[in-house]
Write an enzyme that holds these catalytic residues in place. Structure first.
Site, PDB file in Angstrom:
ATOM      1  N   HIS A  31      -8.523  26.467  -5.555  1.00  0.00           N
ATOM      2  CA  HIS A  31     -10.050  26.395  -5.331  1.00  0.00           C
ATOM      3  C   HIS A  31     -10.478  27.502  -6.256  1.00  0.00           C
ATOM      4  O   HIS A  31     -10.697  28.742  -6.200  1.00  0.00           O
ATOM      5  CB  HIS A  31     -10.322  26.977  -3.816  1.00  0.00           C
ATOM      6  CG  HIS A  31     -11.470  26.885  -3.513  1.00  0.00           C
ATOM      7  ND1 HIS A  31     -11.974  26.182  -2.360  1.00  0.00           N
ATOM      8  CD2 HIS A  31     -12.764  26.987  -4.176  1.00  0.00           C
ATOM      9  CE1 HIS A  31     -13.298  26.131  -2.203  1.00  0.00           C
ATOM     10  NE2 HIS A  31     -13.793  26.816  -3.276  1.00  0.00           N
ATOM     11  N   HIS A  33     -14.173  27.331  -9.213  1.00  0.00           N
ATOM     12  CA  HIS A  33     -15.099  26.556  -9.566  1.00  0.00           C
ATOM     13  C   HIS A  33     -15.135  26.838 -11.225  1.00  0.00           C
ATOM     14  O   HIS A  33     -15.348  27.765 -11.575  1.00  0.00           O
ATOM     15  CB  HIS A  33     -16.353  26.903  -9.038  1.00  0.00           C
ATOM     16  CG  HIS A  33     -16.411  26.428  -7.573  1.00  0.00           C
ATOM     17  ND1 HIS A  33     -17.344  25.392  -7.021  1.00  0.00           N
ATOM     18  CD2 HIS A  33     -16.049  27.067  -6.530  1.00  0.00           C
ATOM     19  CE1 HIS A  33     -17.045  25.290  -5.724  1.00  0.00           C
ATOM     20  NE2 HIS A  33     -16.098  26.403  -5.339  1.00  0.00           N
ATOM     21  N   ASP A  35     -17.904  26.017 -13.005  1.00  0.00           N
ATOM     22  CA  ASP A  35     -19.319  26.813 -13.366  1.00  0.00           C
ATOM     23  C   ASP A  35     -19.547  28.277 -12.654  1.00  0.00           C
ATOM     24  O   ASP A  35     -20.524  29.010 -12.872  1.00  0.00           O
ATOM     25  CB  ASP A  35     -20.269  26.056 -12.892  1.00  0.00           C
ATOM     26  CG  ASP A  35     -20.206  25.534 -11.486  1.00  0.00           C
ATOM     27  OD1 ASP A  35     -19.239  25.389 -10.898  1.00  0.00           O
ATOM     28  OD2 ASP A  35     -21.334  25.168 -10.877  1.00  0.00           O
ATOM     29  N   GLY A 193     -21.567  23.363  -1.838  1.00  0.00           N
ATOM     30  CA  GLY A 193     -23.046  23.746  -1.873  1.00  0.00           C
ATOM     31  C   GLY A 193     -23.540  24.398  -0.382  1.00  0.00           C
ATOM     32  O   GLY A 193     -22.412  24.438   0.383  1.00  0.00           O
ATOM     33  N   HIS A 220     -15.543  21.947   1.501  1.00  0.00           N
ATOM     34  CA  HIS A 220     -15.703  23.165   1.643  1.00  0.00           C
ATOM     35  C   HIS A 220     -16.376  23.154   3.315  1.00  0.00           C
ATOM     36  O   HIS A 220     -17.194  22.459   3.399  1.00  0.00           O
ATOM     37  CB  HIS A 220     -16.908  23.428   0.939  1.00  0.00           C
ATOM     38  CG  HIS A 220     -16.740  24.237  -0.573  1.00  0.00           C
ATOM     39  ND1 HIS A 220     -16.132  23.423  -1.508  1.00  0.00           N
ATOM     40  CD2 HIS A 220     -16.778  25.425  -0.866  1.00  0.00           C
ATOM     41  CE1 HIS A 220     -16.096  24.027  -2.783  1.00  0.00           C
ATOM     42  NE2 HIS A 220     -16.282  25.484  -2.150  1.00  0.00           N
ATOM     43  N   GLU A 223     -17.135  28.052   6.100  1.00  0.00           N
ATOM     44  CA  GLU A 223     -17.400  29.313   5.205  1.00  0.00           C
ATOM     45  C   GLU A 223     -18.621  29.842   5.910  1.00  0.00           C
ATOM     46  O   GLU A 223     -18.539  30.990   6.579  1.00  0.00           O
ATOM     47  CB  GLU A 223     -17.540  28.673   3.573  1.00  0.00           C
ATOM     48  CG  GLU A 223     -18.081  29.878   2.823  1.00  0.00           C
ATOM     49  CD  GLU A 223     -18.393  29.298   1.318  1.00  0.00           C
ATOM     50  OE1 GLU A 223     -18.663  28.266   1.153  1.00  0.00           O
ATOM     51  OE2 GLU A 223     -18.299  30.277   0.662  1.00  0.00           O
ATOM     52  N   ASP A 312     -12.226  31.287  -6.124  1.00  0.00           N
ATOM     53  CA  ASP A 312     -13.484  30.860  -5.903  1.00  0.00           C
ATOM     54  C   ASP A 312     -14.104  30.735  -7.263  1.00  0.00           C
ATOM     55  O   ASP A 312     -14.234  29.718  -7.905  1.00  0.00           O
ATOM     56  CB  ASP A 312     -14.264  31.048  -4.896  1.00  0.00           C
ATOM     57  CG  ASP A 312     -15.143  30.187  -4.121  1.00  0.00           C
ATOM     58  OD1 ASP A 312     -15.124  29.096  -4.394  1.00  0.00           O
ATOM     59  OD2 ASP A 312     -16.053  30.779  -3.319  1.00  0.00           O
TER      60      ASP A 312
END
Ligand SMILES: O=c1[nH]cnc2c1ncn2[C@@H]1O[C@H](CO)[C@@H](O)[C@H]1O
Ligand SMILES: [Zn+2]
Length: 374
Positions: A31, A33, A35, A193, A220, A223, A312
């Site tokens: 996991h 990202h 970006d 998101g 996701h 969380e 993350d």
């Protein structure tokens, strides 16, 4: 089982467990990202190249600090606002390629041997690229980064996950994109998101499409929102893994004697060996947990959930895979055998074919930890 028992005895007679030695250990990351992992200097340089004028700082160190502070917001929604700046500089072929190449190189330098890196193609169309072109540039960047790492003496394999934004309405299209690229480096699909108000079932058709195509996905869930989100991801959507999933702890009661009792959902997740993509630093920043000490990682590990360690967003959390592991070692007293188990958990849960997972476990992970265990 008492939750007071250590998972395993701490390191004895083995390589000392510190950050440099953890960096040499083979690690698997599920996991991360794309970006959320840019080098601060690259953000600045790409902004200059593409004429993006809205960065909050002009110096790399100050910018790194800005991301860290802004992400330390206690709210997922505010945390996510910081991505406007990274996404803004990832709108061109050169920007996408460079960010992906550097991602592979940085992970390899940190001793990550297998990583699944995700991003949302729909966020990279502002300058006229098509969804397919966006994915092609990122995959080319990963391949270039893998080759550069090999030249530097590091072995890494990157699998790409395509994410759909849960507040938007393109998930079916992104799922189809993921399947279209399944033979070219895309290994799965995800939704991300803001979680509250955007339940996984909103994207059921995308998940049904993936299942019909015998393709993998993670969601996701659990969380910023709790058990209902996990329940939908598991029971309605049929997810393979849980992105974070940390709120599963709300379905575990620990009595005054330390004995845990699992609710139906927690028991199901554990019985099914459903992987939890836990991201300790990120969870503290978004307020999913109050502190690292209070993170349920250790409880879940002791209860033998399939826990995995993840970054993350390396930029927003100012972290690496090694640092996340080191923080867990410092907080919970883990030894090499624990870190090996978390790594094998991750490899077992990867979206690449079984024989390739096995090869990495047998030829890379186990021999690597055998040396460190002494
Ligand atoms: O921890 C997270 N929870 C939910 N969404 C996230 C998290 N980290 C990043 N993103 C979102 O995923 C998009 C694609 O990579 C990012 O742009 C960000 O909006
Ligand atoms: Zn995430």
């Amino acid at each position: 089982m008492s939750t007071a028992d250590p998972v395993s005895p701490s390191n004895s007679g083995a390589t000392p467990l510190d950050l440099p030695s953890i960096t040499t250990a083979p690690k698997a990351l599920l996991h991360d990202h794309l970006d959320g992992g840019l080098r601060p200097r690259t953000v600045l340089e790409l902004a200059g190249e593409c004429g993006y004028d809205d960065l909050p700082e002009t110096d790399a160190d100050a910018l790194a600090q800005w991301f860290r502070n802004a992400a330390d917001s206690g709210s997922l929604e505010r945390y996510l606002e910081t991505f406007a700046h990274t996404v803004a500089v990832m709108q061109t072929p050169e920007g996408l390629f460079r960010v992906a190449r550097e991602c592979a190189e940085d992970l390899a330098a940190d001793g990550v041997v297998y990583a699944e890196v995700r991003f949302a193609p729909e966020q990279h169309l502002e300058r006229g690229l098509t969804l397919d072109q966006v994915v092609e540039h990122v995959l080319e960047g990963f391949r270039a980064g893998e080759s550069a790492a090999r030249v530097a003496g590091k072995r890494i394999r990157i699998g790409c996950l395509l994410t759909a934004m849960r507040h938007a309405a393109r998930s079916r299209e992104i799922a189809e994109l993921a399947v279209r690229f399944r033979d070219r480096g895309v290994v799965g699909f995800d939704i991300a998101g803001a979680e509250a108000g955007f339940p996984p079932s909103r994207h059921l058709d995308a998940f049904e499409y993936m299942r019909a195509a015998n393709a993998h996905f993670t969601i996701h869930a659990g969380e910023a929102f709790g058990l209902p989100s996990i329940q939908e991801a598991v029971a309605f959507c049929g997810t393979d893994r849980l992105g974070h999933g940390v709120r599963i702890v709300d379905d575990i009661a620990v009595g005054s004697d330390g004995e845990p009792t699992l609710g139906l959902l927690a028991a199901y997740v554990r019985d099914k060996r459903m992987p939890l993509e836990l991201c300790p630093s990120s969870n503290v920043q978004t307020g999913a947990v109050d502190s690292l000490e209070k993170h349920p990682f250790d409880l879940l590990a002791r209860l033998r959930f399939r826990v995995t360690v993840n970054t993350d967003n390396r930029l927003m959390s100012d972290t690496t895979m090694s640092r996340e592991m080191y923080k867990l070692v410092q907080t919970f007293g883990y030894g090499w055998s624990d870190l090996e188990r978390f790594t094998i958990n991750a490899m077992k849960s990867a979206f690449i074919p079984f024989d390739e997972r096995l090869e990495l476990i047998d030829d890379v992970v186990k021999p690597g930890y055998a040396v460190l265990l002494g």
